[in-house]
Design a protein around this motif. Structure first.
Motif, short mmCIF file in Angstrom:
data_model
loop_
_atom_site.label_atom_id
_atom_site.label_comp_id
_atom_site.label_asym_id
_atom_site.label_seq_id
_atom_site.Cartn_x
_atom_site.Cartn_y
_atom_site.Cartn_z
N ALA A 42 0.72 -1.28 0.07
CA ALA A 42 0.22 0.13 -0.05
C ALA A 42 0.66 1.31 0.12
O ALA A 42 0.46 2.41 -0.59
CB ALA A 42 -1.02 0.21 1.36
N LEU A 43 2.08 1.35 0.49
CA LEU A 43 2.89 2.28 0.72
C LEU A 43 4.32 1.64 0.26
O LEU A 43 4.76 0.47 0.71
CB LEU A 43 2.93 3.00 1.84
CG LEU A 43 1.96 3.85 2.19
CD1 LEU A 43 2.23 4.29 3.65
CD2 LEU A 43 1.54 4.99 1.43
N ARG A 44 5.28 2.61 -0.48
CA ARG A 44 6.56 2.04 -0.99
C ARG A 44 7.46 3.33 -0.58
O ARG A 44 7.58 4.30 -1.38
CB ARG A 44 6.65 1.58 -2.36
CG ARG A 44 5.97 0.08 -2.68
CD ARG A 44 6.14 0.05 -3.93
NE ARG A 44 5.43 -1.36 -4.42
CZ ARG A 44 6.17 -2.59 -4.38
NH1 ARG A 44 7.49 -2.72 -3.71
NH2 ARG A 44 5.55 -3.66 -4.66
N HIS A 45 8.54 3.16 0.47
CA HIS A 45 9.67 4.05 0.54
C HIS A 45 9.06 5.58 0.63
O HIS A 45 9.59 6.69 -0.09
CB HIS A 45 10.46 3.90 -0.71
CG HIS A 45 10.96 2.49 -0.90
ND1 HIS A 45 11.64 1.70 0.12
CD2 HIS A 45 10.63 1.68 -1.99
CE1 HIS A 45 11.81 0.49 -0.43
NE2 HIS A 45 11.28 0.45 -1.63
N VAL A 46 8.28 6.05 1.57
CA VAL A 46 7.89 7.13 1.49
C VAL A 46 8.39 7.85 2.74
O VAL A 46 8.41 7.44 3.76
CB VAL A 46 6.21 7.21 2.07
CG1 VAL A 46 5.64 8.70 2.23
CG2 VAL A 46 5.55 6.83 0.78
N SER A 47 9.00 8.95 2.24
CA SER A 47 9.73 9.69 3.08
C SER A 47 9.56 11.31 3.04
O SER A 47 9.34 11.82 2.12
CB SER A 47 11.27 9.79 3.03
OG SER A 47 11.84 8.36 3.19
N PHE A 48 9.27 11.90 4.47
CA PHE A 48 9.03 13.56 4.41
C PHE A 48 9.22 13.92 5.85
O PHE A 48 9.12 12.93 6.56
CB PHE A 48 7.81 13.69 3.85
CG PHE A 48 6.62 13.32 4.79
CD1 PHE A 48 5.91 14.23 5.61
CD2 PHE A 48 5.92 12.01 4.61
CE1 PHE A 48 5.12 13.53 6.46
CE2 PHE A 48 4.89 11.79 5.32
CZ PHE A 48 4.51 12.51 6.37
N THR A 49 9.52 15.06 6.09
CA THR A 49 9.34 15.62 7.15
C THR A 49 8.49 16.95 7.41
O THR A 49 8.00 17.49 6.45
CB THR A 49 10.65 16.53 7.60
OG1 THR A 49 11.20 17.29 6.75
CG2 THR A 49 11.83 15.22 7.79
N LEU A 50 7.87 17.07 8.69
CA LEU A 50 6.89 18.13 8.69
C LEU A 50 7.25 18.89 10.08
O LEU A 50 7.38 18.17 11.10
CB LEU A 50 5.42 17.37 9.00
CG LEU A 50 4.21 18.38 8.62
CD1 LEU A 50 4.43 18.89 7.39
CD2 LEU A 50 2.99 17.75 8.78
N LYS A 51 7.24 20.34 9.84
CA LYS A 51 7.84 20.95 11.03
C LYS A 51 6.23 21.71 11.73
O LYS A 51 5.44 21.55 11.22
CB LYS A 51 8.52 22.30 10.55
CG LYS A 51 9.74 21.81 10.12
CD LYS A 51 10.73 23.10 9.61
CE LYS A 51 12.36 22.58 9.21
NZ LYS A 51 13.05 23.65 8.93
#
Length: 241
Positions: A42-51
């Protein structure tokens, strides 16, 4: 301050490849090692940041992995691989009526849902009338939830989650439920929360609302990130796609 870090998140569901008609048959097949599974990522290699204070819109077609990502961030499911770091409390507004008991009244569900979100009884007592007033359910608040329409349940859920001023608010299509007046009221409340420093993750098929509310947008397709960046640019690319 960074409040969410998603590092290479992947989620795999194991789907049975056999048509098993009973629990007994399933257990027998499993003991024999004959249960077959199909893997669905359902998800593959999801990366992010949130401030802190940022508003992230998430777009994509049905089945793109949007709700799965929100469930990972909410703590409902764990990623198969990767790591998620949260540095603030989360108030999720996901499936309509999640965290509610249909046999309890609206008032009782305020305390039940608030407790699930981690708030103490005295705090909820202080906020209860404000929650009821915002939801505009005064005449129905002491009725069992099973008598509520979907729009009334959405009003109550949104009012509980947003009147208690969460550090991180997760919204999955809830603003699309209810009449136009309440949608405008909800959007105004979202703007107040965002200006007050609440971090928001917002899923919607309403691209105009995404552009109005969000500073950046994450676009998912088939569980993978297609784009991540400024709201106007990503929404334009998504619409063209």
């Amino acid at each position: 301050m960074t409040v969410i870090e998603a590092n290479d998140i992947s989620v795999c569901y194991r789907l049975s490849g056999d048509r098993v008609l009973s629990i007994k048959e399933y257990l027998l097949q499993r003991l024999k090692g004959k249960v077959l599974y199909n893997e669905f990522w359902a998800l593959r290699h999801v990366s992010f940041t949130l401030k802190k204070g940022e508003v992230l819109g998430i777009v994509g077609h049905n089945g793109a992995g949007k709700s799965t990502l929100l469930k990972v961030i909410s703590g409902i499911i764990k990623p198969t691989t990767g790591m998620l770091v949260k540095r603030a409390s989360v108030a999720p507004l996901l499936e309509l009526g999640s965290g509610f008991d249909l046999d309890l009244t609206g008032r009782e569900n305020i305390f039940l849902n608030g407790a699930i979100l981690g708030y103490k009884e005295n705090f909820l007592k202080d906020r209860c009338e404000d929650i009821i007033a915002f939801s505009e359910l005064d005449d129905f608040i002491d009725m069992p939830l099973r008598n509520y329409s979907s729009g009334m349940m959405a009003r109550l859920a949104f009012s509980i989650a947003t009147q208690i001023e969460p550090e991180i608010l997760i919204v999955d299509e809830v603003l699309a439920v209810g009449d136009s007046d309440f949608q405008q009221k909800s959007q105004k409340r979202m703007n107040e929360l965002m200006s007050g420093g609440t971090t928001v993750l917002f899923v919607s098929h309403d691209i105009q609302m995404i552009q109005d509310l969000c500073s950046q947008v994450l676009w998912l397709e088939h569980g993978e990130i297609q784009a991540l960046g400024a709201a106007e640019e990503v929404c334009k690319a998504y619409l063209e796609f």
